[in-house]
Enzyme design. Structure first.
Site, mmCIF file in Angstrom:
data_model
loop_
_atom_site.group_PDB
_atom_site.id
_atom_site.type_symbol
_atom_site.label_atom_id
_atom_site.label_comp_id
_atom_site.label_asym_id
_atom_site.label_seq_id
_atom_site.Cartn_x
_atom_site.Cartn_y
_atom_site.Cartn_z
ATOM 1 C CE LYS A 65 -4.547 3.925 -6.493
ATOM 2 N NZ LYS A 65 -3.906 4.387 -5.467
ATOM 3 C CD GLN A 109 -2.204 7.501 -4.302
ATOM 4 O OE1 GLN A 109 -3.570 7.008 -4.293
ATOM 5 N NE2 GLN A 109 -1.060 7.181 -4.298
ATOM 6 C CG ASP A 132 -2.833 0.418 -0.656
ATOM 7 O OD1 ASP A 132 -2.693 -0.053 -1.886
ATOM 8 O OD2 ASP A 132 -2.356 1.576 -0.547
#
Ligand code: NAP
Length: 305
Positions: A65, A109, A132
């Site tokens: 990422k 994460q 997200d």
């Protein structure tokens, strides 16, 4: 007859939906808009990724990422915290990132180590920076048809469906899986596209019959090849989100939730695993970071897909 043999006997009808290629094209458009953003504001969009612990798969995701953000001209802030990080320290980092004007997107994460409360962390992220799309406020915006930030994997799936089918209006869709990360937001996105949506899960009865009625099948379970080729309605479009590692002939392979060989003899189009949904997930994250940056700067967000 095995499924593979059955597939050999029937002609392949399905076009392969090239997620990797689509993601590359989207990446070029994002990079152009990163330059435009920097022309307007004098800075580039920033993505902060937080990793707690040393889970090897998570480390790979976080690195890729950060690499992609930099490749597209964005700033990447990587925060790697030790496995025994306390809830308090993690929340304090999220607060700092919320207040940091150079940070447009925050991604923590998942999964977090067991002693940490993931939901509390997600709820602490500024919804405007929640790239997200997991904050309950963003989930609520999606369900209400309001602009927010949408979970990356379902967003990428929708991009592929639109690119393959154009208008989805009136189509019968089934989403297999109802997670907050994939299944539920996928169902909301398809509903917003005027599909008639069925959401299936582990308690669903007669999954085969329901799949067989669908013009669009989105499979997000994590059970290797559980959706058999012969279930697929001829002419359906199949998006396979699932990824499972299986050992075949002594070789470890990544396979989806759908029996790919069988499904290609019935579907009109299908995503491969790998090379379908996976590359779209990371590019949707970049898309969301750009979108968050434009919105936070009070600028009209560009149409990228
Ligand atoms: P998850 O949270 O484990 O959810 C799985 C869902 O599948 C649940 O809703 C579960 O139902 C349902 N399910 C389980 N067994 C079923 C069955 N026999 N029939 C119908 N539904 C069943 O998983 P997730 O996070 O949504 O991820 C799903 C898969 O997508 C995984 O393989 C994951 O690795 C993959 N994934 C890939 C990407 C990518 O970028 N390629 C991104 C995200 C996820 P219940 O709710 O009833 O338990």
């Amino acid at each position: 007859m095995t499924l593979a043999a059955a597939a050999e006997d029937r002609p392949v009808t399905a076009a392969i939906i090239d997620g990797k290629g689509y993601a590359a094209g989207l990446g070029e458009r994002i990079a152009e808009q990163v330059s435009a953003f920097s022309g307007h504001t004098g800075r580039v969009p920033g993505l902060a990724v937080v990793l707690v612990g040393t889970d090897p798969a998570s480390e790979v995701y976080v690195r890729s990422k950060g690499r992609m953000a930099r490749k597209l001209g964005m700033e990447s802030f990587e925060h790697v915290l030790s496995e025994d990080t306390s809830q308090e320290d993690l929340m304090a980092l999220v607060d700092r990132l919320n207040a940091d004007e150079t940070v447009d997107g925050i991604l923590v994460q998942l999964p977090l180590p067991r002693h940490l409360d993931s939901l509390a962390v997600i709820k602490a992220i500024d919804p405007a920076k929640d790239v997200d799309g997991l904050h309950p406020l963003n989930a609520g915006y999606l369900a209400s048809g309001l602009p927010g930030l949408v979970s990356c994997t379902p967003l990428g799936c929708l991009m592929l469906l639109r690119s393959s089918l154009g208008d989805l209006s009136g189509l019968d869709a089934i989403v297999v899986g109802r997670s907050i990360l994939v299944g539920k937001p996928m169902a909301q996105l398809l509903l917003a596209e005027n599909c008639t949506v069925t959401v299936a899960h582990s308690r669903t009865r007669d999954l085969e019959r329901r799949v067989a009625q669908a013009d669009i099948v989105v499979a997000a379970v994590g059970s290797p090849e559980m959706i058999r080729g012969e279930w697929i309605k001829p002419g359906a479009t199949v998006i396979d989100v699932g990824t499972s590692r299986v050992i075949r002939d002594g070789v470890t392979r990544l396979v989806g939730d759908v029996d790919f060989a069988g499904a290609t003899t019935r579907a009109r189009a299908i995503t491969p695993v790998p090379g379908g949904v996976g590359p779209m997930t990371i590019m949707s994250l970049m898309h969301n970071t750009l979108l968050a940056a434009f919105r936070r700067a009070g600028l009209a967000a560009p149409e990228l897909w």
